[in-house]
Scaffold this active site. Structure first.
Site, PDB file in Angstrom:
ATOM      1  N   SER A 243     -35.162  23.218 -35.134  1.00 23.59           N
ATOM      2  CA  SER A 243     -35.339  21.777 -34.995  1.00 23.59           C
ATOM      3  C   SER A 243     -36.473  21.511 -34.026  1.00 23.59           C
ATOM      4  CB  SER A 243     -34.055  21.129 -34.468  1.00 23.59           C
ATOM      5  OG  SER A 243     -34.255  19.766 -34.162  1.00 23.59           O
TER       6      SER A 243
ATOM      7  N   TYR B 124     -27.242  20.509 -28.006  1.00 22.87           N
ATOM      8  CA  TYR B 124     -27.948  20.649 -29.282  1.00 22.87           C
ATOM      9  C   TYR B 124     -29.311  21.297 -29.071  1.00 22.87           C
ATOM     10  CZ  TYR B 124     -29.766  19.569 -33.902  1.00 22.87           C
ATOM     11  OH  TYR B 124     -30.300  19.674 -35.170  1.00 22.87           O
TER      12      TYR B 124
END
Length: 248
Positions: free
Chosen positions: A138, A149
């Protein structure tokens, strides 16, 4: 020559579902894995009504026994795994991570499962001196935004780059694909204009045909990585954006 066999996790929606369509169109045999059994089987039937070229294997990649069963099912049906696409991923869905009672699940799904599935499929690839591991990271693994995350996705990128060097010359390729914001269930609440997951699916399929260390999509997000080189500017900007989102 027989079709290449790709094991794709997180296949029931979003980037994974789009990748299943793209890889199927490009001639891959597929092992589709995800937790949502009904959606997974429906996708497999739609792509291959015969059930010979594409199979669905319900799996929670955070479960070690389920991971082993997934790989065993793939080998039982196809005899080999040529490509592993580690796409399954979760976020916390809002709030702050230290108030979530199971924040560690993000690490188990996004990072531990990537490493564990790689360890399961890698030895036969090395024996054949052929294979490709694609890890979906990501832009949040390039620019730190949310604690857990981002930690998981920084970890995926670091693991991918290190593994690529460890396997140099072995015949097994390793690539990271780092999406920015795209339309998925994880970004459903965002007001940003963003492309669909098909742009990431094409990047995954393209990197299998032309291996690269990392691909960032959409391309505009390549500029985002510069933010980490200018923390005096990026820290307050990202902090304000994150605080505003948390208050909504």
């Amino acid at each position: 020559m027989s079709r290449p066999v790709a094991l794709l996790t997180g296949a029931s929606s979003g980037i994974g579902e789009a990748a299943a369509y793209e890889l199927s169109a490009r001639g891959y045999a597929l092992v589709l894995a995800a937790r949502r059994e009904e959606r997974l089987h429906r996708l497999a039937r739609e792509l291959d009504p015969s059930g010979s070229r594409i199979i669905a294997v319900p799996c929670d990649v955070a479960d070690p026994a389920a991971r082993e069963a997934l790989v065993a099912a793939a080998l039982d049906h196809f005899g080999r795994i040529d490509v592993l696409v580690n796409n399954a991923g979760v976020g916390l869905g809002g709030g702050v991570w230290w108030q979530d009672p199971d924040w560690a699940r993000v690490l188990r799904v996004n990072l531990e499962a990537v490493m564990a599935l790689t360890a399961l499929v890698l030895p036969p690839m090395l024996e054949r001196r052929r294979g490709h591991i694609v890890n979906v990271a990501s832009v949040a693994g390039q620019v730190a935004t949310e604690g857990v995350y981002s930690a998981s996705k920084f970890g995926v990128r670091g693991f991918s780059f290190a593994l690529r060097r460890e396997l140099w010359g072995s015949g097994v390729e390793v690539s990271a694909v780092s999406p920015g914001f795209v339309r998925t269930e994880m970004t459903a609440r965002s007001r940003l204009r963003m492309p669909g997951p098909e742009v990431v699916a094409r990047a995954i399929a393209d990197v299998l045909e032309r291996p690269r260390r990392e691909v960032t999509v959409p391309r505009l997000y390549r500029l985002a990585a510069l933010a980490e080189a200018l923390p005096a500017l990026s820290d307050p900007l990202i902090a304000r954006a994150y605080s505003a989102r948390r208050r909504r």
